[in-house]
Design a protein around this motif. Structure first.
Motif, PDB file in Angstrom:
ATOM      1  N   HIS A  51       0.832  -1.122  -0.108  1.00 30.40           N
ATOM      2  CA  HIS A  51       0.191   0.045  -0.127  1.00 30.40           C
ATOM      3  C   HIS A  51       0.838   1.259  -0.149  1.00 30.40           C
ATOM      4  CE1 HIS A  51      -4.144  -1.443   0.012  1.00 30.40           C
ATOM      5  NE2 HIS A  51      -3.814  -2.479   1.184  1.00 30.40           N
ATOM      6  N   GLY A  52       1.865   1.353   0.915  1.00 32.41           N
ATOM      7  CA  GLY A  52       2.691   2.402   0.783  1.00 32.41           C
ATOM      8  C   GLY A  52       3.437   2.526  -0.438  1.00 32.41           C
ATOM      9  N   ILE A  53       4.096   1.628  -1.093  1.00 32.85           N
ATOM     10  CA  ILE A  53       4.717   1.909  -2.428  1.00 32.85           C
ATOM     11  C   ILE A  53       3.620   2.373  -3.396  1.00 32.85           C
ATOM     12  CG2 ILE A  53       5.774   0.880  -4.377  1.00 32.85           C
ATOM     13  CD1 ILE A  53       7.223  -1.018  -2.244  1.00 32.85           C
ATOM     14  N   GLU A  54       2.431   1.787  -3.400  1.00 32.56           N
ATOM     15  CA  GLU A  54       1.658   2.230  -4.299  1.00 32.56           C
ATOM     16  C   GLU A  54       1.258   3.787  -4.182  1.00 32.56           C
ATOM     17  OE1 GLU A  54      -1.853  -0.141  -4.895  1.00 32.56           O
ATOM     18  OE2 GLU A  54      -0.789  -1.617  -5.835  1.00 32.56           O
ATOM     19  N   GLN A  55       1.411   4.327  -2.943  1.00 33.41           N
ATOM     20  CA  GLN A  55       1.276   5.768  -2.602  1.00 33.41           C
ATOM     21  C   GLN A  55       2.317   6.700  -2.308  1.00 33.41           C
ATOM     22  OE1 GLN A  55      -2.109   6.824  -2.069  1.00 33.41           O
ATOM     23  NE2 GLN A  55      -2.811   4.866  -2.640  1.00 33.41           N
ATOM     24  N   ASP A  56       3.311   5.994  -3.212  1.00 31.11           N
ATOM     25  CA  ASP A  56       4.735   6.408  -3.150  1.00 31.11           C
ATOM     26  C   ASP A  56       5.232   6.943  -1.905  1.00 31.11           C
ATOM     27  OD1 ASP A  56       5.091   6.680  -6.230  1.00 31.11           O
ATOM     28  OD2 ASP A  56       3.287   8.155  -6.040  1.00 31.11           O
ATOM     29  N   ASP A  57       5.267   6.184  -1.107  1.00 32.79           N
ATOM     30  CA  ASP A  57       5.735   6.188   0.466  1.00 32.79           C
ATOM     31  C   ASP A  57       6.476   4.840   0.604  1.00 32.79           C
ATOM     32  OD1 ASP A  57       6.229   6.553   3.148  1.00 32.79           O
ATOM     33  OD2 ASP A  57       4.458   6.169   3.913  1.00 32.79           O
ATOM     34  N   PHE A  58       7.744   5.256   0.709  1.00 35.45           N
ATOM     35  CA  PHE A  58       8.983   4.215   0.653  1.00 35.45           C
ATOM     36  C   PHE A  58       9.750   4.162   2.068  1.00 35.45           C
ATOM     37  CE2 PHE A  58       8.719   5.747  -3.713  1.00 35.45           C
ATOM     38  CZ  PHE A  58       8.498   4.762  -4.311  1.00 35.45           C
ATOM     39  N   SER A  59       8.918   4.794   3.122  1.00 30.26           N
ATOM     40  CA  SER A  59       9.405   4.844   4.475  1.00 30.26           C
ATOM     41  C   SER A  59       9.472   3.511   4.910  1.00 30.26           C
ATOM     42  CB  SER A  59       8.942   5.960   5.303  1.00 30.26           C
ATOM     43  OG  SER A  59       7.427   5.592   5.290  1.00 30.26           O
ATOM     44  N   ARG A  60       8.432   2.563   4.714  1.00 30.25           N
ATOM     45  CA  ARG A  60       8.449   1.458   5.376  1.00 30.25           C
ATOM     46  C   ARG A  60       9.389   0.383   4.904  1.00 30.25           C
ATOM     47  NH1 ARG A  60       3.666   0.434   8.187  1.00 30.25           N
ATOM     48  NH2 ARG A  60       2.380   2.161   8.384  1.00 30.25           N
ATOM     49  N   CYS A  61      10.093   0.856   3.574  1.00 32.78           N
ATOM     50  CA  CYS A  61      10.870  -0.173   3.084  1.00 32.78           C
ATOM     51  C   CYS A  61      12.230  -0.445   3.822  1.00 32.78           C
ATOM     52  CB  CYS A  61      11.429   0.040   1.690  1.00 32.78           C
ATOM     53  SG  CYS A  61       9.740   0.221   0.686  1.00 32.78           S
ATOM     54  N   GLY A  62      12.723   0.242   4.720  1.00 39.73           N
ATOM     55  CA  GLY A  62      13.891   0.185   5.603  1.00 39.73           C
ATOM     56  C   GLY A  62      15.203   0.483   4.713  1.00 39.73           C
ATOM     57  N   GLY A  63      14.932   1.409   3.655  1.00 42.19           N
ATOM     58  CA  GLY A  63      16.295   1.757   2.994  1.00 42.19           C
ATOM     59  C   GLY A  63      16.148   1.961   1.773  1.00 42.19           C
ATOM     60  N   ASP A  64      17.089   2.501   0.794  1.00 42.21           N
ATOM     61  CA  ASP A  64      16.943   2.577  -0.439  1.00 42.21           C
ATOM     62  C   ASP A  64      17.195   1.378  -1.142  1.00 42.21           C
ATOM     63  OD1 ASP A  64      16.508   5.611  -0.478  1.00 42.21           O
ATOM     64  OD2 ASP A  64      18.623   5.841  -0.809  1.00 42.21           O
ATOM     65  N   VAL A  65      17.979   0.321  -0.674  1.00 48.54           N
ATOM     66  CA  VAL A  65      18.348  -1.011  -1.175  1.00 48.54           C
ATOM     67  C   VAL A  65      17.203  -1.899  -1.231  1.00 48.54           C
ATOM     68  CG1 VAL A  65      19.793  -2.913  -1.005  1.00 48.54           C
ATOM     69  CG2 VAL A  65      20.928  -0.768  -0.576  1.00 48.54           C
ATOM     70  N   TYR A  66      16.562  -1.897  -0.061  1.00 43.91           N
ATOM     71  CA  TYR A  66      15.231  -2.581  -0.043  1.00 43.91           C
ATOM     72  C   TYR A  66      14.044  -2.010  -0.815  1.00 43.91           C
ATOM     73  CZ  TYR A  66      17.567  -4.828   4.047  1.00 43.91           C
ATOM     74  OH  TYR A  66      18.417  -5.510   4.727  1.00 43.91           O
ATOM     75  N   ALA A  67      14.006  -0.739  -0.811  1.00 46.19           N
ATOM     76  CA  ALA A  67      12.845  -0.138  -1.657  1.00 46.19           C
ATOM     77  C   ALA A  67      13.180  -0.426  -3.022  1.00 46.19           C
ATOM     78  CB  ALA A  67      12.944   1.468  -1.669  1.00 46.19           C
ATOM     79  N   ARG A  68      14.392  -0.508  -3.786  1.00 45.38           N
ATOM     80  CA  ARG A  68      14.722  -0.939  -5.153  1.00 45.38           C
ATOM     81  C   ARG A  68      14.315  -2.260  -5.360  1.00 45.38           C
ATOM     82  NH1 ARG A  68      19.367  -0.863  -6.657  1.00 45.38           N
ATOM     83  NH2 ARG A  68      19.484   0.188  -8.763  1.00 45.38           N
ATOM     84  N   GLY A  69      14.546  -3.152  -4.285  1.00 42.67           N
ATOM     85  CA  GLY A  69      14.172  -4.551  -4.509  1.00 42.67           C
ATOM     86  C   GLY A  69      12.952  -4.692  -4.328  1.00 42.67           C
ATOM     87  N   HIS A  70      11.968  -3.844  -3.548  1.00 45.02           N
ATOM     88  CA  HIS A  70      10.561  -4.498  -3.546  1.00 45.02           C
ATOM     89  C   HIS A  70       9.918  -3.884  -4.785  1.00 45.02           C
ATOM     90  CE1 HIS A  70      10.700  -5.517   0.398  1.00 45.02           C
ATOM     91  NE2 HIS A  70      10.852  -4.509   1.159  1.00 45.02           N
TER      92      HIS A  70
END
Length: 274
Positions: A51-70
């Motif tokens: 839900h957060g990524i679809e709202q352009d909220d990447f704060s729950r991903c745990g960092g840029d590396v994890y955000a890119r992987g998700h």
């Protein structure tokens, strides 16, 4: 002195007219006919993060590396190319993260052990054992040679070689007659469904008659999956046009279109869509 706009105010704004990452992923999921729960189940990415990524909220991903992987995982689950979205994320967040430098070599590896002093006592014992063994072997070999000479001087035994008995030929097992198809050997008391991704990949979900999840994920091009149940197999095909379907040993000739989402159910006997 005139009052007016500065030269910077006349420059056109360099805004990115591309749709956001979250909007692209959300629209691709809707086009594929998938829910957030289904995407989370197939990718193992938790629902709040989706839900957060679809709202352009990447704060729950745990960092840029994890955000890119998700982003890569979700893009593949909904059937789109992840590379443009990852590049867009890097542009929005200061570029691709630099690789972590390799750790220095452990200092203990540079310390060489001191050379050991030769063990003269062990060397002397080994030499004495070698000499004793050589002398014993020489004496034993000389006695054995004399015995062999005595045997050779005696009369040769007059024995005729017995004729070799013919080996009976083993009976050849009759070769089984080939069946019409290997798929025709499926058990008749079960429901057997085989899915093969022929032209493209497809997300699939398979459940038994009691709702037990048999498989939930991507079937890549060239891969196959077979499912069995005592009563019924329920299917969801995210890209039905790419799937070749066999039910209870017979091919299903339904013409599914590429990108079409199909919900199917099959029972024992001739394949009939429920």
């Amino acid at each position: 002195m005139s009052i007016g706009n500065s030269p910077d105010d006349d420059r056109p704004s360099l805004e990115d007219d591309r749709p956001s990452i979250g909007r692209v992923l959300q629209q691709a999921r809707i086009d594929a006919g998938l829910t957030v729960d289904e995407v989370s189940s197939s990718t193992r990415v938790r629902i709040p993060i989706v839900h957060g990524i679809e709202q352009d909220d990447f704060s729950r991903c745990g960092g840029d590396v994890y955000a890119r992987g998700h982003i890569r995982t979700l893009a593949r689950a909904v059937g789109i190319d992840p590379d443009p979205l990852v590049e867009q994320y890097d542009d929005d967040h200061g570029g691709r993260p630099s690789p972590t430098p390799a750790a220095p070599l452990f200092e203990a590896e540079r310390i060489r052990p001191e050379p050991r002093r030769p063990n003269w006592t062990a060397a002397m014992v080994a030499a004495i054992v070698a000499v004793i063994g050589f002398v014993g072997f020489t004496l034993f070999d000389g006695d054995e040679g004399k015995q062999n000479n005595r045997v050779a001087e005696g009369p040769a035994p007059d024995k005729k070689p017995s004729p070799a008995k013919p080996t009976p030929a083993k009976p050849v097992d009759p070769k089984p007659e080939p069946s019409d198809s290997a798929i025709a050997a499926v058990p008749k008391d079960k429901v057997t469904v085989k899915l093969s991704a022929m032209d493209d990949k497809s997300w699939i979900s398979a459940k038994s008659h009691n709702g037990k999840l048999l498989f939930d994920g991507l079937l890549l091009k060239g891969e196959s999956k077979t499912f069995q149940d005592d009563e019924r197999v329920d299917l969801i095909l995210g890209n039905a046009g790419a799937i070749e379907l066999f039910v209870n040993g017979k091919r299903v000739d339904d013409q599914f279109e590429s990108g079409q989402v199909e919900r199917l159910s099959y029972t024992k006997g001739d394949p009939e869509v429920g």
